[in-house]
Design a protein around this motif. Structure first.
Motif, PDB file in Angstrom:
ATOM      1  N   LYS A 143       0.843  -1.193   0.000  1.00 56.96           N
ATOM      2  CA  LYS A 143       0.000   0.000   0.000  1.00 56.96           C
ATOM      3  C   LYS A 143       0.878   1.243   0.000  1.00 56.96           C
ATOM      4  O   LYS A 143       1.655   1.472   0.920  1.00 56.96           O
TER       5      LYS A 143
ATOM      6  N   ARG B 246       0.096   4.317  -5.394  1.00 55.15           N
ATOM      7  CA  ARG B 246      -0.855   3.323  -5.903  1.00 55.15           C
ATOM      8  C   ARG B 246      -2.281   3.708  -5.575  1.00 55.15           C
ATOM      9  O   ARG B 246      -3.190   3.513  -6.383  1.00 55.15           O
TER      10      ARG B 246
ATOM     11  N   THR C 286       2.253   0.714 -11.702  1.00 53.04           N
ATOM     12  CA  THR C 286       1.008   0.409 -11.006  1.00 53.04           C
ATOM     13  C   THR C 286      -0.016  -0.195 -11.952  1.00 53.04           C
ATOM     14  O   THR C 286      -0.697  -1.164 -11.611  1.00 53.04           O
TER      15      THR C 286
ATOM     16  N   SER D 133       0.593  -1.889 -14.602  1.00 56.24           N
ATOM     17  CA  SER D 133       1.043  -3.237 -14.915  1.00 56.24           C
ATOM     18  C   SER D 133       0.669  -4.212 -13.797  1.00 56.24           C
ATOM     19  O   SER D 133       0.231  -5.336 -14.037  1.00 56.24           O
ATOM     20  N   LEU D 134       0.822  -3.741 -12.586  1.00 60.29           N
ATOM     21  CA  LEU D 134       0.463  -4.543 -11.413  1.00 60.29           C
ATOM     22  C   LEU D 134      -1.043  -4.799 -11.374  1.00 60.29           C
ATOM     23  O   LEU D 134      -1.499  -5.924 -11.151  1.00 60.29           O
ATOM     24  N   MET D 135      -1.813  -3.748 -11.579  1.00 62.37           N
ATOM     25  CA  MET D 135      -3.272  -3.876 -11.538  1.00 62.37           C
ATOM     26  C   MET D 135      -3.753  -4.822 -12.632  1.00 62.37           C
ATOM     27  O   MET D 135      -4.687  -5.594 -12.440  1.00 62.37           O
ATOM     28  N   LYS D 136      -3.092  -4.736 -13.757  1.00 67.04           N
ATOM     29  CA  LYS D 136      -3.441  -5.613 -14.862  1.00 67.04           C
ATOM     30  C   LYS D 136      -3.212  -7.070 -14.458  1.00 67.04           C
ATOM     31  O   LYS D 136      -4.060  -7.932 -14.678  1.00 67.04           O
ATOM     32  N   LYS D 137      -2.063  -7.316 -13.836  1.00 64.19           N
ATOM     33  CA  LYS D 137      -1.736  -8.669 -13.406  1.00 64.19           C
ATOM     34  C   LYS D 137      -2.755  -9.176 -12.391  1.00 64.19           C
ATOM     35  O   LYS D 137      -3.116 -10.343 -12.382  1.00 64.19           O
ATOM     36  N   LYS D 138      -3.229  -8.269 -11.555  1.00 62.82           N
ATOM     37  CA  LYS D 138      -4.202  -8.653 -10.529  1.00 62.82           C
ATOM     38  C   LYS D 138      -5.629  -8.689 -11.056  1.00 62.82           C
ATOM     39  O   LYS D 138      -6.559  -8.991 -10.311  1.00 62.82           O
ATOM     40  N   GLY D 139      -5.810  -8.297 -12.306  1.00 65.81           N
ATOM     41  CA  GLY D 139      -7.156  -8.320 -12.876  1.00 65.81           C
ATOM     42  C   GLY D 139      -8.018  -7.146 -12.445  1.00 65.81           C
ATOM     43  O   GLY D 139      -9.245  -7.220 -12.502  1.00 65.81           O
ATOM     44  N   LEU D 140      -7.404  -6.069 -12.022  1.00 62.66           N
ATOM     45  CA  LEU D 140      -8.175  -4.902 -11.578  1.00 62.66           C
ATOM     46  C   LEU D 140      -8.418  -3.904 -12.699  1.00 62.66           C
ATOM     47  O   LEU D 140      -9.187  -2.959 -12.546  1.00 62.66           O
TER      48      LEU D 140
ATOM     49  N   ARG E  10      -8.295  -3.460 -17.265  1.00 57.98           N
ATOM     50  CA  ARG E  10      -8.040  -4.040 -18.575  1.00 57.98           C
ATOM     51  C   ARG E  10      -7.276  -3.052 -19.431  1.00 57.98           C
ATOM     52  O   ARG E  10      -7.543  -1.860 -19.409  1.00 57.98           O
TER      53      ARG E  10
END
Lengths: 131, 131
Positions: A2, A6, A45, A47-54, A56
């Motif tokens: 956190k 982010r 961030t 890229s991270l959110m994308k990986k987590k599916g948050l 598209r």
DNA sequence: TCTTAGATTTAGAATTAATCTAATTAAAAC
DNA sequence: GTTTTAATTAGATTAATTCTAAATCTAAGA
């Protein structure tokens, strides 16, 4: 982990339906929060959110930048070929490939994009002088 | 206008289902025809063909380059998220937006992309050691 | 066949989104 | 508070695509 950076990106994207680019996100946050984030971190961030599916990531023909959509529920996009505006559409049906057409692929996601002209640009096209 | 360079690009794309990038087209032609075309001309020609409706330009999430498809009849694409392979699928139905959902857009084209893993990459994932 | 105007090709420069690097800074675990 | 680990960052780098301006072709008319 956190971090304020982010959180800024997350908050900016929450309920955002404008499909912004990384730079648009960076610019908006920088203006509002007075420089709490760097462009590199926005990319990290996302890229991270994308990986987590948050979120598209949208690559759209004729638009030069990747765009980000926090709405990860199934929906299609209408894209204006003139001004680049993108809007969401919820289709009243699901689009699935029949098993026998899958050619052995294991399908995990999909994008449906429609290209055309938005109402404003349709008018412009009809009345170029009105500009 | 008819030129050897444009013919080269056209011939290379004819019946080509590999969805090549501009550079792949350039490389292939250069090897085969021994340097009859420059990369700039490949781009120029593709842009022209696109305008004439002879080729579709594909922007695909996670792939960094634009790809070109000489098959302009309605079809969808299966894309392997691992190796980047793209194959055509003819859907047994058409995907259209109900009038009341069009939000005033005049729709002229569409792209349907499915993401997943191709058969080869599914195997790799199951048997990483077999590499 | 020759000329010529206009279109095409081209090498290399320019642009710029996105990624990478390595050093600084912050977070969280204890 | 100290330590360890992860995150942030400025700036450099990469590379696809576009641009530029000069050289070269094409095709149609004389």
């Amino acid at each position: 982990m956190k971090t304020p950076q982010r959180n800024s990106v997350l908050n900016y994207l929450k309920n955002n339906t404008s499909h912004p680019t990384a730079r648009e996100i960076y610019d908006a946050i920088s203006k509002k929060d007075d420089g709490v984030v760097s462009l590199a971190t926005v990319y990290n961030t996302l890229s991270l959110m994308k990986k987590k599916g948050l979120v598209r990531e949208l690559a759209i023909t004729d638009l030069d930048y990747k765009r980000y959509d926090p709405n990860v529920s199934p929906h299609a996009h209408l894209i204006c070929g003139d001004c680049g505006k993108i809007v969401d559409v919820r289709l009243p049906f699901t689009v699935e490939i029949p098993e026998e057409q899958k050619q052995g692929f294991d399908i995990r996601a999909g994008d449906i994009h429609f290209y055309g002209l938005c109402p404003a640009c349709r008018n412009k096209e009809k009345n170029p002088a009105a500009q």
